[in-house]
Design a protein around this motif. Structure first.
Motif, PDB file in Angstrom:
ATOM      1  N   THR A 113       0.853  -1.188   0.000  1.00 50.60           N
ATOM      2  CA  THR A 113       0.000   0.000   0.000  1.00 50.60           C
ATOM      3  C   THR A 113       0.892   1.243   0.000  1.00 50.60           C
ATOM      4  O   THR A 113       2.113   1.132   0.160  1.00 50.60           O
ATOM      5  N   PRO A 114       0.310   2.430  -0.174  1.00 56.95           N
ATOM      6  CA  PRO A 114       1.134   3.639  -0.140  1.00 56.95           C
ATOM      7  C   PRO A 114       1.993   3.708   1.120  1.00 56.95           C
ATOM      8  O   PRO A 114       1.544   3.391   2.220  1.00 56.95           O
ATOM      9  N   GLY A 115       3.265   4.081   0.925  1.00 57.02           N
ATOM     10  CA  GLY A 115       4.216   4.165   2.027  1.00 57.02           C
ATOM     11  C   GLY A 115       5.030   2.904   2.227  1.00 57.02           C
ATOM     12  O   GLY A 115       5.847   2.827   3.147  1.00 57.02           O
ATOM     13  N   THR A 116       4.826   1.882   1.371  1.00 50.95           N
ATOM     14  CA  THR A 116       5.565   0.622   1.496  1.00 50.95           C
ATOM     15  C   THR A 116       6.238   0.289   0.168  1.00 50.95           C
ATOM     16  O   THR A 116       6.069   0.982  -0.833  1.00 50.95           O
ATOM     17  N   SER A 117       6.971  -0.809   0.173  1.00 54.48           N
ATOM     18  CA  SER A 117       7.560  -1.337  -1.052  1.00 54.48           C
ATOM     19  C   SER A 117       7.602  -2.851  -0.944  1.00 54.48           C
ATOM     20  O   SER A 117       7.384  -3.408   0.133  1.00 54.48           O
ATOM     21  N   ALA A 118       7.870  -3.508  -2.067  1.00 51.75           N
ATOM     22  CA  ALA A 118       7.933  -4.972  -2.068  1.00 51.75           C
ATOM     23  C   ALA A 118       8.997  -5.447  -3.038  1.00 51.75           C
ATOM     24  O   ALA A 118       9.202  -4.851  -4.098  1.00 51.75           O
ATOM     25  N   LEU A 119       9.650  -6.519  -2.648  1.00 49.41           N
ATOM     26  CA  LEU A 119      10.613  -7.197  -3.503  1.00 49.41           C
ATOM     27  C   LEU A 119       9.964  -8.490  -3.972  1.00 49.41           C
ATOM     28  O   LEU A 119       9.550  -9.307  -3.150  1.00 49.41           O
ATOM     29  N   PHE A 120       9.849  -8.653  -5.274  1.00 49.96           N
ATOM     30  CA  PHE A 120       9.361  -9.886  -5.877  1.00 49.96           C
ATOM     31  C   PHE A 120      10.604 -10.646  -6.312  1.00 49.96           C
ATOM     32  O   PHE A 120      11.333 -10.184  -7.186  1.00 49.96           O
ATOM     33  N   LEU A 121      10.853 -11.783  -5.680  1.00 53.64           N
ATOM     34  CA  LEU A 121      12.105 -12.495  -5.877  1.00 53.64           C
ATOM     35  C   LEU A 121      11.836 -13.914  -6.370  1.00 53.64           C
ATOM     36  O   LEU A 121      11.192 -14.700  -5.679  1.00 53.64           O
ATOM     37  N   LEU A 122      12.318 -14.210  -7.551  1.00 54.05           N
ATOM     38  CA  LEU A 122      12.265 -15.558  -8.095  1.00 54.05           C
ATOM     39  C   LEU A 122      13.653 -16.142  -7.898  1.00 54.05           C
ATOM     40  O   LEU A 122      14.627 -15.662  -8.496  1.00 54.05           O
ATOM     41  N   SER A 123      13.753 -17.128  -7.006  1.00 54.24           N
ATOM     42  CA  SER A 123      15.071 -17.640  -6.630  1.00 54.24           C
ATOM     43  C   SER A 123      15.070 -19.158  -6.550  1.00 54.24           C
ATOM     44  O   SER A 123      14.028 -19.805  -6.564  1.00 54.24           O
ATOM     45  N   ASP A 124      16.278 -19.663  -6.427  1.00 56.54           N
ATOM     46  CA  ASP A 124      16.482 -21.098  -6.324  1.00 56.54           C
ATOM     47  C   ASP A 124      17.664 -21.327  -5.382  1.00 56.54           C
ATOM     48  O   ASP A 124      18.538 -20.467  -5.251  1.00 56.54           O
ATOM     49  N   HIS A 125      17.691 -22.445  -4.729  1.00 56.11           N
ATOM     50  CA  HIS A 125      18.821 -22.854  -3.894  1.00 56.11           C
ATOM     51  C   HIS A 125      19.210 -21.804  -2.863  1.00 56.11           C
ATOM     52  O   HIS A 125      20.385 -21.492  -2.695  1.00 56.11           O
ATOM     53  N   ALA A 126      18.247 -21.280  -2.139  1.00 51.11           N
ATOM     54  CA  ALA A 126      18.547 -20.267  -1.126  1.00 51.11           C
ATOM     55  C   ALA A 126      18.936 -20.927   0.192  1.00 51.11           C
ATOM     56  O   ALA A 126      18.321 -21.897   0.621  1.00 51.11           O
ATOM     57  N   VAL A 127      19.964 -20.380   0.833  1.00 52.09           N
ATOM     58  CA  VAL A 127      20.319 -20.753   2.198  1.00 52.09           C
ATOM     59  C   VAL A 127      19.567 -19.747   3.073  1.00 52.09           C
ATOM     60  O   VAL A 127      20.024 -18.632   3.322  1.00 52.09           O
ATOM     61  N   VAL A 128      18.373 -20.154   3.514  1.00 51.97           N
ATOM     62  CA  VAL A 128      17.402 -19.232   4.095  1.00 51.97           C
ATOM     63  C   VAL A 128      17.955 -18.474   5.293  1.00 51.97           C
ATOM     64  O   VAL A 128      17.745 -17.261   5.423  1.00 51.97           O
ATOM     65  N   ASP A 129      18.683 -19.149   6.182  1.00 51.80           N
ATOM     66  CA  ASP A 129      19.223 -18.466   7.365  1.00 51.80           C
ATOM     67  C   ASP A 129      20.129 -17.303   6.980  1.00 51.80           C
ATOM     68  O   ASP A 129      20.075 -16.229   7.572  1.00 51.80           O
TER      69      ASP A 129
END
Length: 161
Positions: A113-129
């Motif tokens: 919504t207004p005042g925010t932003s978002a990252l749309f990430l298409l990824s593979d093999h992420a080391v989540v930690d």
């Protein structure tokens, strides 16, 4: 299999600010970024600005058409003409096969919504930690992914710590 995640940030600049962190993670082979795009919505604006993060991506990057149609479905549907609306409907059916369904679209639309932003990430093999450590503490929130519910719950759990 690539995973599409949407990360919400509490400022219009937040999503753009993680680009250098993602580049570093990719250099360290802690994540493989297939493609990425940012939506930034300044307070007082009627619609968000979008940008594909091309310097993060390699040969497998999606076209700008994909991001344009996805963002059109999420943010601009009322503005689309009938012909484009029909094409978006057809695309919407295909996207649901990969986990981008009406629920995905509604969740993102209600959160970005207004005042925010978002990252749309298409990824593979992420080391989540390690990815979690690289994102600004307390400023990134996973709002949607195309993982199954168990996988998404585990991802949310890691980022909630």
């Amino acid at each position: 299999m690539a995973t599409l995640t949407v990360w919400k940030f509490d400022t219009p600049e937040g999503a753009q600010s993680v680009e250098s962190s993602l580049l570093e993670l990719q250099k360290q082979e802690l994540i493989q970024i297939v493609d990425a795009a940012v939506v930034s919505w300044a307070q007082g604006e009627t619609k968000p600005r979008t940008k594909q993060l091309r310097n993060l991506t390699g040969v497998g990057a999606l076209s700008g058409t994909f991001w344009g149609m996805l963002f059109g479905l999420i943010f601009f549907v009322p503005l689309l003409g009938a012909a484009v609306g029909a094409a978006a409907g057809a695309l919407g059916g295909k996207l649901s096969d990969v986990g981008i369904d009406d629920d995905f679209i509604k969740a993102v639309k209600s959160e970005v919504t207004p005042g925010t932003s978002a990252l749309f990430l298409l990824s593979d093999h992420a080391v989540v930690d390690r990815v979690k450590q690289a994102l600004p503490t307390g400023h990134a929130e996973l709002i949607r992914s195309n993982l199954d519910s168990d996988q998404e719950a585990k991802l949310r759990e890691v980022f909630a710590e």
